[in-house]
Motif scaffolding. Structure first.
Motif: not given
Length: 96
Positions: A25-27, A29, A71
């Motif tokens: 997944l994006d964003h 971390d 997110a």
């Protein structure tokens, strides 16, 4: 930013697939497995490794750190979708 903490229970292959989906997944971390040594200890060691223990499901406590509210919502949606697809039980421990 948000943190999603949850416990997932199921076969190892399904749990690994869940983690792989979250990592994509994006964003997002950070994804961290929270390890509690006390959860691995049995109260009654006389029955350790008997047939009832073989083939049982594994449980993992996971923390996912997302960089935005959107997110965080995608993390929750992915957890729900993957749990249904893979037959994994999910319990949200805490959302921060």
């Amino acid at each position: 930013m948000g943190m999603v903490r949850f416990r997932m229970t199921g076969p190892d292959g399904g749990l690994d697939s869940m983690l792989a989906a979250l990592e994509g997944l994006d964003h997002v971390d950070r994804i961290e497995e929270v390890h509690d040594l006390m959860n691995e200890m049995r109260d009654d060691s006389s029955s350790s490794e008997l047939s009832d223990d073989v083939g049982r499901s594994d449980a993992r406590d996971i923390e996912v750190h997302a960089m935005s509210n959107e997110a965080t919502e995608r993390v929750r949606a992915t957890i729900a979708r993957m749990a249904a697809e893979l037959g994994i039980a999910v319990e949200y421990v805490e959302d921060v």
